[in-house]
Design an enzyme around this catalytic site. Structure first.
Site, PDB file in Angstrom:
ATOM      1  N   HIS A  65       8.195   3.826 -16.392  1.00  0.00           N
ATOM      2  CA  HIS A  65       8.805   4.688 -15.711  1.00  0.00           C
ATOM      3  C   HIS A  65       9.674   4.280 -14.598  1.00  0.00           C
ATOM      4  O   HIS A  65       9.468   3.006 -14.285  1.00  0.00           O
ATOM      5  CB  HIS A  65       7.665   5.771 -14.898  1.00  0.00           C
ATOM      6  CG  HIS A  65       6.909   5.244 -14.010  1.00  0.00           C
ATOM      7  ND1 HIS A  65       5.736   4.442 -14.526  1.00  0.00           N
ATOM      8  CD2 HIS A  65       6.822   4.978 -12.573  1.00  0.00           C
ATOM      9  CE1 HIS A  65       5.150   3.933 -13.335  1.00  0.00           C
ATOM     10  NE2 HIS A  65       5.669   4.127 -12.438  1.00  0.00           N
ATOM     11  N   CYS A 209       2.778   3.807  -4.805  1.00  0.00           N
ATOM     12  CA  CYS A 209       3.204   2.786  -5.810  1.00  0.00           C
ATOM     13  C   CYS A 209       4.800   2.627  -5.648  1.00  0.00           C
ATOM     14  O   CYS A 209       5.324   3.458  -4.809  1.00  0.00           O
ATOM     15  CB  CYS A 209       2.779   3.162  -7.126  1.00  0.00           C
ATOM     16  SG  CYS A 209       3.681   4.419  -7.852  1.00  0.00           S
TER      17      CYS A 209
END
Length: 698
Positions: A65, A209
């Site tokens: 991603h 993250c």
């Protein structure tokens, strides 16, 4: 999620043999639907994210991603591999691959839906259903939440309970994310502690993250599930791409332990100081949540706690709920000042060194690019001076740029720097930088409130916002307000140049009071910025250098006075304060006013007024003696660069002696503090706390 994934974005027979080939195969489907505009550019962004941390997860899942300027709208593609593809997971290849593409300027609602998918991947029934599904349309419907995965035989009741929570999450994903980050507890009322009527163990966690789309929310879901199984109350704050909602301070205060599962710095980490803490990467939160819960409980049992962390930056602290406009304005301005000060310090010291080595005519030296002799001191002096001038040239643009950054985050940087550079070009100076930064931040915030079609969201942060905001700020600075501000700046400069006699002494006293009022806080920074703005030119006026000298002298007084007081009357101070006094000698000599903060925090009603009196005397005497300073920092280490250095040191000594005498006198008038028992280690902190609090009440 209906517009994020369709049957055309599903490949149930993915034949790729590497993660790069898998990403390309799924990305090509996005390109064919117009969701990605540049295949190679997008794949480069995916690879860059993969290089930060592998995206393979235990259980046969790969989630490559990224956020990319080449994505037109949030999109999800799914591929199923019979052979498996290595995405770096510890348990082997992945057979379920989800390629998540988010525009660089994706809105919060879409990012929250993507985070909901990340949470669903922690549900084994969801992943089992995807492994057995027979057609692309059904797979897309399962991912969207239009269909509910069937429970495994014998687990209908448990499956129904899980599906009740999982299916709506796909339809209204924002609810799950918000309820987690605002303090909804999980696991309360379960486990032996609750059954016995005792309060369950309470944990607060933070997950984050680098991209803030997938791992952040998967770690949150994994920790919540483990918390339910362990019978603890566990509340998660997800610091993802859609921003974050701070946990209620009462929830944090009531927690027995803290878990940080993150691969980027935790924002406002100091909120969690003083508690047992487990600090790990975000993948640990996904793969071994039960172990982390056990670790934090063990630390709590042993009494291990973390110490206070460094305070967050002005940008990180801005925008808290319930703040008034005045508070926000102060934080925005302090954001700009905090980033500007290093440029001022480096540039000012380099210029001062150039003058010290080459004399005060070094500013007329030719460019070192045209004339530089390695063996001549004047060449080195010219080099230092010219580097310093370039560094000083960033002062106003950096001030404006980071004021705008404090208001509007990264989109504010470009118009802020452009406006600041225009302020420098038209000689609007420090005042122009303040105005440009505030205007730039306001313009960007206004643009961000406009609803934008999905097709252009991807280019908003890299093209549209910088273009429109820079044009508006430039027009206002050049045509509308620039000239009046430049005139005001010139008027203030002329006024400073005309200061003499009693007016100069009064200004020195006022600046001394400000420098010592909050010891490195906003008022102190206002006085310091006022002084540095005056010398931020290659040839500052005599008045500007006098102001700089007075400000630095006054700022040195509080820590030096506290150091002297702890030396001459140590019995008036606690053991900790006496130790701090030793460090205060060095901090004060280096012009670090914050060296007096521990003393002011313990006894503000005696230390702060005494410091202000001493600082005012030092500032007034420095101005009266005509001391000048070209360097914006350095303390006693730049005395050779000071005009009238002997009288300057006398001014500092006078202020230090006055502050010391007042502190000793005022502390001597208070009632004696209870003595700490020599053999009572447990009583020590309590006695110290009484000593610290007593002066405030006396």
């Amino acid at each position: 999620m209906s517009d994020m994934i369709t049957a055309d974005l599903v490949d149930l027979d993915l034949s790729a043999d590497s993660k790069e080939a898998a990403a390309r195969a799924l990305a090509e489907r996005m390109v064919s639907l117009g969701r990605v505009t540049d295949l190679q550019g997008f794949l480069a962004d995916v690879a860059a994210r993969e290089a930060q941390m592998p995206t393979g997860l235990d259980g046969g899942i790969g989630i490559p991603h990224c956020r990319s300027a080449h994505v037109t709208e949030p999109t999800l593609a799914f591929g199923r591999s019979a052979a498996g593809i290595d995405f770096g997971a510890a348990d082997g290849p992945a057979d379920l691959i989800f390629l998540i593409a988010a525009p660089a300027g994706a809105d919060d609602a879409h990012l929250t839906i993507l985070s909901s998918l990340a949470r669903q991947l922690m549900n084994s029934e969801f992943t089992d259903a995807l492994r057995s599904v027979g057609d692309a349309a059904t797979a897309a419907a399962l991912i969207r939440g239009d269909e509910t995965p069937a429970p495994a035989p014998g687990t209908e009741a448990a499956g129904a309970a899980q599906n009740t929570a999982a299916a709506p999450a796909a339809a209204s994903a924002g609810t799950a994310a918000v309820s987690t980050s605002t303090g909804t507890s999980t696991g309360s009322g379960t486990g032996t502690a609750s059954d016995a009527g005792e309060r369950p163990f309470r944990i607060v966690a933070v997950t984050s993250c680098p991209t803030g789309i997938a791992h952040t929310y998967m770690a949150a879901e994994s920790l919540e599930n483990a918390g339910r199984e362990a019978g603890v109350e566990l509340v998660v704050e997800t610091q993802g791409s859609a921003g974050f909602t701070r946990l209620d301070p009462d929830v944090i205060a009531a927690a027995d332990g803290v878990i940080f599962a993150h691969d980027v710095p935790v924002r406002e980490k100091d909120r969690f100081a003083g508690k047992p803490t487990v600090d790990v990467g975000v993948k640990a939160g996904i793969n071994r949540p039960a172990e982390l819960i056990g670790e934090v409980r063990a630390k709590a049992a042993r009494g291990e706690v973390t110490s206070g962390s460094a305070p967050s930056t002005p940008v990180e602290r801005a925008g808290e709920a319930g703040e008034g406009y005045g508070t926000k304005l102060r934080k925005w301005l302090m954001s700009g000042v905090s980033y500007m000060v290093p440029f001022v310090a480096a540039g000012g010291l380099l210029i001062a060194l150039g003058f010290a080595i080459g004399g005060y005519t070094i500013n007329k030296a030719p460019s070192v690019m045209d004339h530089f002799v390695w063996t001549q001191g004047d060449s080195w002096a010219a080099l230092l001076f010219q580097i310093g001038v370039v560094s000083f040239g960033f002062l106003v643009p950096v001030l404006a740029g980071y004021i705008a950054y404090g208001m509007a985050d990264r989109p504010g940087l470009v118009p802020g720097f452009v406006g600041g550079m225009i302020a420098s070009t038209i000689n609007a100076g420090f005042l122009g930088g303040l105005a440009a930064g505030l205007i730039a931040g306001g313009v960007v915030m206004a643009i961000q409130k406009v609803k934008i079609p999905a097709a252009v969201r991807g280019i908003m942060p890299v093209v549209v916002i910088p273009l429109i905001s820079s044009a508006i700020v430039g027009f206002l600075m050049f045509v509308v307000i620039g000239k009046p501000i430049a005139s005001a700046q010139k008027g203030m400069t002329d006024w400073l140049n005309g200061l003499s006699g009693s007016n100069a002494v009064l200004l020195g006293a006022l600046l001394g009071l400000m420098m010592c009022f909050d010891l490195g806080g906003p008022v102190n920074k206002v006085a310091y910025t006022f002084a540095t703005a005056g010398i931020a030119v290659s040839n500052p006026s005599d008045s500007a250098m006098k102001i700089m000298a007075a400000v630095m002298a006054a700022g040195m007084v509080p820590p030096l006075a506290m150091a002297l007081a702890t030396t001459v009357r140590g019995k008036l101070f606690t053991e900790t304060e006496r130790e701090n006094g030793k460090a205060a000698w060095v901090l004060g000599a280096s012009f670090i006013s914050e060296g007096a903060i521990p003393f002011a925090a313990a006894d503000p009603l005696r230390v702060i007024p005494s410091s202000m009196v001493g600082g005012a005397i030092t500032g007034a005497l420095s101005m009266a003696f005509g001391a000048t300073l070209r360097a914006p920092h350095g303390g006693i280490f730049v005395v050779p660069l000071i005009g009238n250095p002997f009288l300057y040191l006398i001014a500092i000594a006078a202020g230090v002696c006055v502050t010391t005498a007042l502190v000793v006198l005022l502390k001597g008038l208070r009632k004696p503090a209870p003595q700490t028992p020599a053999n009572g280690s447990a009583a020590g902190p309590a006695a110290t706390a009484k000593e610290a609090k007593q002066p405030v009440a006396a």
